[in-house]
Design an enzyme around this catalytic site. Structure first.
Site, PDB file in Angstrom:
ATOM      1  N   GLY B  46       0.861  -1.176   0.000  1.00  0.00           N
ATOM      2  CA  GLY B  46       0.000   0.000   0.000  1.00  0.00           C
ATOM      3  C   GLY B  46       0.896   1.223   0.000  1.00  0.00           C
ATOM      4  CD  GLN B 195      -2.906  -7.150  -3.251  1.00  0.00           C
ATOM      5  OE1 GLN B 195      -3.701  -7.681  -4.034  1.00  0.00           O
ATOM      6  NE2 GLN B 195      -1.664  -6.855  -3.598  1.00  0.00           N
ATOM      7  CG  ASP B 236       0.090   1.796  -5.923  1.00  0.00           C
ATOM      8  OD1 ASP B 236      -1.035   1.379  -6.253  1.00  0.00           O
ATOM      9  OD2 ASP B 236       0.711   1.358  -4.937  1.00  0.00           O
TER      10      ASP B 236
END
Lengths: 348, 348
Positions: B46, B195, B236
């Protein structure tokens, strides 16, 4: 060639698709109830293969009936057909095969129960051998759509394992490969049951057709990068207007293909077309149990008691489909007209 | 609240995200090399959490250096920063955090190596605590976009586990849930590392926020059925024009959202924005090893030696994004203008 399903010594023998690719083993069904169990638990899957299993299941059921009056035999036979019809709801070929077997009973004039059973066994074997011939013809027809150097994306498994042999979508790829066209296949792993990773990759490896495995959510990124020239998939049921039910994720691929100007081809035998349904909205979509999503081979990925939605198929509207490849030729839009013409001329 | 990462007795403590949801355990890193290993193997993942781990990693590295001349200390410190920078290439926050730590070294006037190390530890802890405050503010800002009764789709994990706590995309959901808005969350399982299934479902269960797990390839079908009102994901790295790198599959979701007229929101702190990149085309996309795709928790799904393509991220072009939720407010198109204004006014 991979043998998916065959009749042997009064049993139905199936390659165990749940065990692939880790083990190549066969399961022998001695009763139609065992065949139903194998359809339900995906030992045998893929619309044409399910149809063949259903036909052989009815023959096996008929074979194992005690000696009965013609009336009672007929009643028992129709009852076991109904039972097999409950195995899975979406694939048209299952119902098509049952109708064909029931038609045989209606039209035959047997001299004995034994001879009728023999006819049923013969018919089931015929459905099986016809399927391979149909796939070869479909492959030949469809191979014209694939060009030297193409990168072809496929989803789920529409290969030899989904049929009696050779395959529908993979049959087209096989045929083009056989013509020495250089192809590269991108294989969607196809969650939740991973038919792409487990079965399609296994078939392509056996055939030495170059391929690369991806997760389903990578397909759009590959299209964005210009890595996909064509998409070809199978079908579980096609409505009269061309709307196509296929493995969950096909609809998403179709939209992604449209956004990137990539052709999407469906490869399916006529037995997958359901002219009784005007549009895909009436195709029943099977929902399967949640542990297909929460587990893999007994290993849990999600927290306990996680609520899951697990539709096994989706419906791609006809307008997103470039062409439908059949054993009778390549259908173009408007599909309703093409399908009607075929239905009139070719006894669907 | 879930503690993702914290500094304790001169070590960096991380919740083991690879062990979730089956086990809730913590890993203690005693050296910056252990922190790097944890970033690489996804023990911590993350973008914001990676940034915090990187900052704490530099502090840990500095702490463990022997007594050196200021020059040599500085050199060693910059070297270990470079080493941490190699851990993963895509998340902007990793580089942002390293730059902030290096800036501290450049601007501080320490009386001793020990006092400089203390400053570095303080700064790393500050980055961590600031992150939670930022997420809470982002949640507050973004919650205005979610309405009573919304069905919200999210991809990957942009929750407490992806940050110091509270989360980015899940922070927005958390904030709206805290305001007693009734929401239902659809969770993409997010192959290959799952995830969504492993982490997002786990967080939502803890918070008692109603949710349903799906495979990634089901999202389009749900949109077709009208089951998704909004999509919210993390990021990201965001380029100066708003192009957004996020977990692989986000680009596909963005195209599907566009086709169905569903808004797509990105939730990310300003530290994820990389104004040095004009467009998303320059964002480096990490490719990870193939066994993430061919195996699941050690169980193989694909045949041996199957070739795999495994990009961990994709880039969603700005035009497909409805709004970007930040701690400074909600950015609307054209994002380039909004980001430039923010950059000038708010010290990005």
């Amino acid at each position: 060639m991979i043998k998916t399903i065959f009749w042997k010594n009064n049993t139905v023998v199936l390659i165990d698709q749940n065990a692939l690719p880790l083990a190549e083993k066969y399961i022998t069904c001695k009763s139609y109830k065992e065949v139903i169990a194998c359809i339900k638990d995906l030992t045998v899957r893929g619309a044409p293969a399910i149809g063949i299993a259903a036909a052989m299941g009815t023959a096996l059921g008929a074979l194992n009936l005690p000696s009965l009056s013609p009336e009672k035999f007929r009643h028992k036979f129709l009852t076991l057909c109904d039972e097999i019809a409950e195995a899975r709801p979406t694939a048209r070929n299952l119902f098509w095969a049952l109708e064909r077997m029931k038609k045989l009973i209606d039209h035959s004039n047997p001299t004995s129960q034994q001879s009728l059973v023999n006819e049923l066994i013969k018919e089931a074997k015929l459905i099986c051998s016809e399927d391979i011939a149909i796939n070869r013809q479909m492959g030949k027809n469809g191979s014209a759509l694939l060009s030297e150097g193409d990168n072809v994306l496929t989803h789920c498994n529409a290969g030899a394992l989904a049929t009696a042999g050779y395959g529908t979508a993979l049959g087209v790829i096989r045929a083009a490969h056989g013509q020495r066209k250089k192809l590269h296949v991108y294989v969607d792993e196809t969650r939740p049951v991973l038919q792409g990773a487990r079965l399609t990759a296994w078939e392509l490896k056996k055939e030495k057709i170059p391929h690369t495995l991806i997760t389903d959510n990578m397909a759009g990124f590959l299209m964005q990068q210009g890595k996909i020239d064509k998409i070809i998939v199978g079908a579980d049921r096609i409505a009269a207007n061309g709307d196509t039910a296929n493995k969950i994720g096909t609809y998403s691929l179709a939209l992604l293909a449209q956004a990137h100007g990539i052709p999407l081809y469906i490869a399916a035998p006529l037995s997958t077309i359901d002219v009784s349904l005007k549009t895909g909205g009436s195709i029943p979509i099977e929902e399967r149990k949640s542990d297909e999503v929460t587990h893999f081979k007994g290993v849990r990925s999600a927290p306990e008691k996680t609520r899951v939605y697990n539709p096994a198929f989706d419906v791609t509207p006809a307008f997103l489909i470039t062409a439908i490849i059949t054993e009778k030729g390549i259908l173009r839009k408007p599909f309703r007209n093409a399908i009607t013409r075929l239905h009139k001329g070719a006894k669907l």
